[in-house]
Design an enzyme around this catalytic site. Sequence first.
Site, mmCIF file in Angstrom:
data_model
loop_
_atom_site.group_PDB
_atom_site.id
_atom_site.type_symbol
_atom_site.label_atom_id
_atom_site.label_comp_id
_atom_site.label_asym_id
_atom_site.label_seq_id
_atom_site.Cartn_x
_atom_site.Cartn_y
_atom_site.Cartn_z
ATOM 1 N N LYS A 6 -9.119 6.604 -6.406
ATOM 2 C CA LYS A 6 -9.953 6.471 -7.599
ATOM 3 C C LYS A 6 -9.585 5.216 -8.383
ATOM 4 C CE LYS A 6 -12.823 7.417 -10.908
ATOM 5 N NZ LYS A 6 -12.678 8.536 -11.855
ATOM 6 N N PRO A 48 -8.691 13.767 -20.277
ATOM 7 C CA PRO A 48 -8.700 12.300 -20.366
ATOM 8 C C PRO A 48 -7.560 11.579 -19.659
ATOM 9 C CG PRO A 48 -9.117 13.298 -22.519
ATOM 10 C CD PRO A 48 -8.665 14.394 -21.599
ATOM 11 N N LYS A 94 -8.014 2.530 -19.858
ATOM 12 C CA LYS A 94 -6.955 3.424 -19.374
ATOM 13 C C LYS A 94 -6.856 3.383 -17.857
ATOM 14 C CE LYS A 94 -7.773 7.546 -18.442
ATOM 15 N NZ LYS A 94 -8.061 8.401 -17.245
#
Length: 302
Positions: free
Chosen positions: A174, A66, A249
């Site tokens: 990304k 994660p 996040k």
Amino acid sequence: MTRIGFIGLGNMGGPMAANLAKAGHTVQVFDLVAENIDRAIAAGCIAAGDAREAVTGCEVVISMLPAGEHVRSLWLGESAGQDLLAALPVGALVIDCSTIDVDSARQVGEAARVRGLRFIDAPVSGGVAGAAAGTLTFIVGGDAADFEAAKPLLACMGQNLFHAGALGAGQIAKMCNNMLLAIHMAGTAEALALGVKEGLDPAVLSTIMGKSSGNNWSLERYNPWPGVMENVPAARNYQGGFMTRLMVKDLGLAMALAEHGHSAVPMGALARNLFNLHAAQGQGSRDFSSIVELYLDKQDPA
């Protein structure tokens, strides 16, 4: 065929490991969730008792976790007290497919280099459906030679393989991509809600915008309005996709990157605020396309 260790079998990692096994590779897997391991076994993978066992004897190891803290903990032993990199033979290739901060990627990559290992950061795009179908996009940072060595395995899991640059470049690209994704998902949800409130059919409006200048990936491939598209999270109460808290996040990572480079990102910042608000309303575990519910009056059908 290659012996591969795979650690992290969540919504994305599980299908990725399954596709490697389907391609004929020996895939040793580990995850903290027993159900995820059971699914991997059913897909032809071999269960390991812990992370160290999963990487034993492997030429290549893939991690899909994660956040940066989990990647550092796994590879550098920050929590477990043991350096998992030490369990790999010299020359082994580590492919981290997690979306994490650039510093963590570079820190683990440098530690791998010191031990005589190869390391690339290779975050992915394409969602859970892309992971299952083997059509992911891999965005890779690291040495060009290591990217070339990884390509045959990445091709078992994805269709679009890009070398973005040096170590950490995959993460930077990304973050830029996911910031844009958040912006056009929030905008798509806003436009659909506006049209529906004025009496338009969401499926008809989606078709119109999809053939017009407002078309985008969220509208065409991941429509957030329930009942418009099959096989997307909106069709199953926003379950089984890319969780809102993970989008929060990723947007946090993008904001930190913008601060580092003194870049103006007003739309990215607004998107982060919207997804933060949505998560704060108890929606953090639902797919990020559920952001459409922010725009709905309580009496509106979801």
